[in-house]
Write a protein that holds these residues in place. Structure first.
Motif, mmCIF file in Angstrom:
data_model
loop_
_atom_site.group_PDB
_atom_site.id
_atom_site.type_symbol
_atom_site.label_atom_id
_atom_site.label_comp_id
_atom_site.label_asym_id
_atom_site.label_seq_id
_atom_site.Cartn_x
_atom_site.Cartn_y
_atom_site.Cartn_z
ATOM 1 N N LEU A 77 9.295 -18.895 29.773
ATOM 2 C CA LEU A 77 9.549 -18.735 31.204
ATOM 3 C C LEU A 77 11.025 -18.950 31.515
ATOM 4 O O LEU A 77 11.620 -18.195 32.302
ATOM 5 N N ALA A 78 11.634 -19.958 30.889
ATOM 6 C CA ALA A 78 13.056 -20.215 31.112
ATOM 7 C C ALA A 78 13.907 -19.051 30.612
ATOM 8 O O ALA A 78 14.871 -18.637 31.273
ATOM 9 N N VAL A 79 13.552 -18.504 29.456
ATOM 10 C CA VAL A 79 14.286 -17.355 28.903
ATOM 11 C C VAL A 79 14.182 -16.165 29.854
ATOM 12 O O VAL A 79 15.176 -15.482 30.146
ATOM 13 N N ARG A 80 12.980 -15.914 30.369
ATOM 14 C CA ARG A 80 12.782 -14.764 31.263
ATOM 15 C C ARG A 80 13.588 -14.915 32.555
ATOM 16 O O ARG A 80 14.247 -13.968 33.003
ATOM 17 N N LEU A 81 13.574 -16.112 33.136
ATOM 18 C CA LEU A 81 14.248 -16.312 34.419
ATOM 19 C C LEU A 81 15.766 -16.295 34.280
ATOM 20 O O LEU A 81 16.467 -15.759 35.149
ATOM 21 N N ILE A 82 16.300 -16.854 33.180
ATOM 22 C CA ILE A 82 17.757 -16.823 33.009
ATOM 23 C C ILE A 82 18.205 -15.398 32.675
ATOM 24 O O ILE A 82 19.313 -14.985 33.034
ATOM 25 N N ALA A 83 17.334 -14.631 32.003
ATOM 26 C CA ALA A 83 17.660 -13.229 31.706
ATOM 27 C C ALA A 83 17.723 -12.406 32.984
ATOM 28 O O ALA A 83 18.539 -11.480 33.103
ATOM 29 N N GLN A 84 16.878 -12.739 33.970
ATOM 30 C CA GLN A 84 16.943 -12.056 35.260
ATOM 31 C C GLN A 84 18.307 -12.277 35.910
ATOM 32 O O GLN A 84 18.906 -11.356 36.477
ATOM 33 N N ARG A 85 18.803 -13.510 35.807
ATOM 34 C CA ARG A 85 20.127 -13.815 36.383
ATOM 35 C C ARG A 85 21.244 -13.099 35.615
ATOM 36 O O ARG A 85 22.301 -12.793 36.159
ATOM 37 N N ALA A 86 21.002 -12.868 34.321
ATOM 38 C CA ALA A 86 22.029 -12.212 33.495
ATOM 39 C C ALA A 86 22.262 -10.764 33.898
ATOM 40 O O ALA A 86 23.262 -10.157 33.501
ATOM 41 N N GLY A 109 23.569 -26.879 37.352
ATOM 42 C CA GLY A 109 22.308 -26.910 38.111
ATOM 43 C C GLY A 109 21.071 -27.143 37.291
ATOM 44 O O GLY A 109 20.000 -27.416 37.843
ATOM 45 N N LYS A 110 21.172 -27.019 35.946
ATOM 46 C CA LYS A 110 20.023 -27.173 35.052
ATOM 47 C C LYS A 110 18.842 -26.322 35.539
ATOM 48 O O LYS A 110 19.000 -25.151 35.805
ATOM 49 N N THR A 111 17.680 -26.934 35.687
ATOM 50 C CA THR A 111 16.473 -26.148 35.953
ATOM 51 C C THR A 111 16.456 -25.494 37.332
ATOM 52 O O THR A 111 15.664 -24.586 37.573
ATOM 53 N N SER A 112 17.325 -25.933 38.243
ATOM 54 C CA SER A 112 17.330 -25.326 39.583
ATOM 55 C C SER A 112 17.749 -23.858 39.540
ATOM 56 O O SER A 112 17.437 -23.092 40.466
ATOM 57 N N VAL A 113 18.445 -23.439 38.473
ATOM 58 C CA VAL A 113 18.857 -22.031 38.378
ATOM 59 C C VAL A 113 17.754 -21.166 37.798
ATOM 60 O O VAL A 113 17.836 -19.938 37.834
ATOM 61 N N LEU A 114 16.719 -21.802 37.247
ATOM 62 C CA LEU A 114 15.634 -21.052 36.610
ATOM 63 C C LEU A 114 14.579 -20.718 37.656
ATOM 64 O O LEU A 114 13.467 -21.253 37.676
ATOM 65 N N LYS A 115 14.939 -19.807 38.534
ATOM 66 C CA LYS A 115 14.087 -19.459 39.662
ATOM 67 C C LYS A 115 14.327 -18.008 40.035
ATOM 68 O O LYS A 115 15.446 -17.508 39.949
ATOM 69 N N GLU A 116 13.246 -17.333 40.432
ATOM 70 C CA GLU A 116 13.341 -15.929 40.820
ATOM 71 C C GLU A 116 12.777 -15.781 42.231
ATOM 72 O O GLU A 116 11.647 -16.208 42.500
ATOM 73 N N GLY A 117 13.558 -15.216 43.151
ATOM 74 C CA GLY A 117 13.089 -15.046 44.514
ATOM 75 C C GLY A 117 13.177 -16.333 45.320
ATOM 76 O O GLY A 117 13.708 -17.343 44.875
#
Length: 777
Positions: free
Chosen positions: A261-270, A285-293
């Motif tokens: 899940l972390a890989v998928r969400l950081i890839a969205q930001r990439a 921000g650590k885990t706070s950046v691992l968010k979509e929408g």
């Protein structure tokens, strides 16, 4: 009053039929209301809600082929399957279940009677039954309860059915307790045609059912580096700037422990952020950046996914979670160590069971730990509140390190498991007040293998932040840091300079032990740089000085190093004499590790002299001794040498097996040199069997690895082997070039035996070339 009673009785007798009719009507109305209520209860969960709560099957899905095959094989080959897909939130349990039931073999077995039920919207038994009725499209019957309707359906429909109960932790941890949901589940499995695939957070499947756990004992693992990288690039769109920064991408993915899940969400930001920005975002921000929408959902927010599990814990569970999140290594050997760490913690065993039960920590080989996203989130959201806890952790580690030293076991192996915890705790406590125990920690760590970066970090913390150190304390810390540490980090010039300065200072104040230690370390540095003449001079002086002050261990260590230098130069007679004496001295003072090392060196000498029987005996003894004290590196080195002995005897099958095992062990402990040596010998085996292409590939790889780590001897031996491979193929020009380079390199480092072998091979090539030219004429 009597008159009124008579009037009432008369009324009832005159109108009895009408009254009965009205009463029946009320009953009908009540029954109709009950029916409406039953319909309403059933329709509280609709088919559309189930459909909307079911995620789409992921299109991008790497690194799970083996797990999919394992799950499919189990389901297809079991008369009644109970498959549990377990693990923490974000590990990809739902996606894996979806991929398994997509396989044709599964569809064929159940003839497409596969029913996916998203239990995260079904918080109790009643709603779960409603969800199943909707999913199975069971028509409503006014005269029956929902449970009866479900039972009737399974009794009548006896063809094979597979239920997928996704995110089953929701009803399992229901506020109404576990009795009803467990009873319901165990009644379901009595239908022999009914198989169940359950996904849930936790280490075990629900109830007293013989679940088959997919994956490892601790559940579904994280992605491999390669699978995480492929997933990242596929989602981010294979952007050219990212493809050119693979190393930085790998660093970012490692920071997240390759959690899907972390890989998928950081890839969205990439898709919109460069890799440098992503690294900074994660750092800040650590885990706070691992968010979509904007919403908070388990599939679009790592923090929300983690919090769903945290919500299942009580206060004691929260407190224990905070402590474990503070420890980067988790708690190695937790059954033995946790109670000692936290002697006053209330309900400790229950709290451990709770956090394991909701997969906030994982268990592996006796250790409990957190994956990086969970650890970062818990530290931010629930930091340790008590200073007393920090004091307890510090006290535990100081006492534990003393025990490790006193037990004379494998210090390296023991400390490696805890080193990040030790460094973090000690550095934090030094910031409050330096204690003598902190200096003791540095001295213990400095004796271990490959822990020098941690030692430097602690020493720098002391030197920068503590102003009232006395001159002896400063000198001691500088000696450890600038001498021994730089030596092991291959910073030879800095180490030599600082050790020379330290030696001068120790001579000025008359510290003979300090002088001897400097000389020994200088000798070892020269030896590592293949400067054998200078090394021999320094070590001989150090040995004399240790003997003068009565330090038997120091003298024996110098003798051992001198023996190894003679061995490296091919002076086997002198080497054997020195190493045998050193071995005896170590035996006298009870140092088993050094005894094993001497046995290993003596075995290698016999190996180089083709005394196969003696070499095998010595190396086998050394390997057994290394294993007894838990030294993986020493055991792997012996296994490599034994493989070489078998190769020299033409026992290629046994040699290949041993060398492959040794290489795996070297790779596991991160020893590049050992792994490269195994590759070289495996290449030689292929050469002996006429497999020149494979031999050339392996030896070339080994040569590159040796050059990368600055091992001149290993690189020279590879050049020699490559020359011999070309010679055996009749490529005399290439062979001459390789062997000439190898000869020069052997001469440069003072290895006369290697140089002589190259000279002999060159002479053979010259003879063969002359014969070939004569034949052509």
């Amino acid at each position: 009053d009597l008159v009124q009673i008579d009037h009432v009785n008369h009324y009832y007798s005159e109108n009895a039929a009408e009254i009965v009719y009205l009463q029946q009507g009320q009953g009908d109305i009540q029954e109709r209301l009950y029916g409406i209520a039953r319909i309403y209860d059933q329709q509280k969960i609709t088919y559309d809600q189930l459909e909307q709560a079911t995620p789409a099957v992921p299109r991008i899905f790497y690194g799970r082929d083996d797990l999919i095959k394992e799950g499919v094989d189990y389901i297809v080959n079991s008369a009644q399957a109970f498959l549990a897909v377990l693990g923490p939130g974000g590990i990809g349990k739902t996606a894996l279940a979806q991929k398994i039931i997509e396989m044709e073999a599964v569809k064929d077995k159940f003839e497409h009677r596969l029913y996916f039920i998203p239990c995260d919207i079904l918080p109790n038994v009643a709603s779960l039954i409603q969800g199943m009725l909707q999913c199975l499209k069971i028509p409503f019957q006014e005269s029956k309860s929902q449970t009866e309707m479900l039972n009737d359906y399974f009794q009548v429909n006896t063809k094979l059915i597979l239920l997928i109960l996704d995110n089953f932790e929701t009803p399992w941890y229901s506020e109404e307790g576990r009795t009803r949901i467990q009873s319901f589940l165990e009644k379901l499995v009595n239908f022999k045609h009914l198989s169940i695939l359950v996904t849930m957070r936790g280490p075990d499947g629900p109830g007293d059912i013989d679940w088959y756990k997919l994956g490892t004992g601790s559940g579904i693992p994280t992605l491999s580096t390669d699978a995480a990288r492929k997933t990242f690039f596929a989602i981010s769109g294979n952007k050219s700037d990212l493809l050119e920064a693979t190393k930085a991408v790998d660093e970012l993915l490692k920071e997240m422990d390759y959690v899907p899940l972390a890989v998928r969400l950081i890839a969205q930001r990439a898709k919109t952020n460069p890799i440098e920005s992503l690294l900074e975002m994660w750092k800040d921000g650590k885990t706070s950046v691992l968010k979509e929408g904007r919403g908070e959902f388990r599939l679009t927010s790592v923090e929300h996914s983690i919090q769903l599990s945290v919500n299942l814990l009580n206060k004691d569970g929260h407190d224990l979670l905070s402590i474990i999140s503070f420890l980067p290594n988790g708690i190695p050997m937790w059954v033995k160590n946790l109670r000692r760490m936290l002697p006053k913690f209330p309900n400790l065993d229950v709290s451990v069971a709770d956090i394991l039960g909701c997969s906030l920590v994982s268990s592996h080989r006796g250790s409990i730990y957190m994956l990086a996203p969970t650890r970062e989130y818990i530290q931010k959201k629930y930091p340790i509140q008590s200073d007393e806890t920090m004091v307890l952790l510090e006290r535990f580690y100081i006492e534990w390190m003393r025990e490790v030293v006193d037990n004379e076991g494998n210090i390296d192996k023991e400390l490696q498991l805890h080193i990040l915890n030790i460094t973090k705790i000690v550095n934090m406590q030094i910031g409050k007040m330096l204690k003598p125990e902190h200096i003791e920690v540095v001295e213990i760590l400095s004796e271990a293998y490959k822990l020098y970066e941690a030692v430097v970090e602690i020493i720098d913390n002391i030197l920068v932040n503590i102003q009232d150190l006395n001159i002896n304390q400063k000198n001691n810390l500088q000696f450890i840091k600038l001498g021994h540490i730089h030596q092991m980090l291959d910073k030879y010039s800095e180490a030599t300079e600082m050790l020379s300065k330290a030696r001068t200072q120790f001579e000025a104040i008359g510290d003979q032990l300090g002088v001897a230690q400097c000389l020994r370390n200088l000798g070892d540095i020269h030896g590592m740089q293949d400067r054998y003449s200078e090394a021999t001079e320094m070590l001989s002086k150090a040995k004399t000085q240790f003997e003068q002050i009565g330090d038997q261990k120091g003298a024996a260590q110098c003798l051992q190093s001198l023996g190894d230098i003679h061995r490296m130069q091919g002076r086997y007679s002198e080497a054997t004499e020195m190493l045998s004496k050193a071995k005896t001295q170590f035996e006298d003072i009870g140092h088993q590790l050094e005894v094993a090392q001497c046995l290993q060196s003596l075995g290698d000498i016999h190996r180089m002299q083709y005394r196969h029987s003696e070499a095998t005996e010595m190396l086998s003894k050394a390997k057994t001794q290394f294993e007894a004290i838990g030294d993986q590196l020493g055991a792997a080195q012996c296994l490599r040498s034994l493989g070489d002995v078998h190769q020299m005897q033409g026992k290629y099958s046994e040699a290949t097996e041993m060398l492959s095992k040794a290489k795996t062990q070297f790779d596991t402990i991160g020893d590049q040199q050992g792994a490269a040596q195994c590759l070289r010998i495996l290449g030689d085996i292929h050469q002996m069997q006429g497999r020149y292409s494979e031999a050339n590939e392996m030896v070339s790889k080994a040569k590159t690895q040796f050059e990368d780590i600055g091992d001149q001897l290993g690189a020279a031996q590879c050049l020699q082997s490559l020359g011999d491979i070309h010679r055996m193929q009749g490529r005399y020009g290439e062979a001459t070039e390789m062997l000439s380079k190898a000869k020069i390199q052997f001469e440069k480092i003072g290895n006369q035996r290697g140089a002589s072998q190259c000279l002999q091979s060159l002479a053979n090539i010259q003879s063969l070339d002359i014969m070939k030219n004569a034949h052509d004429l």
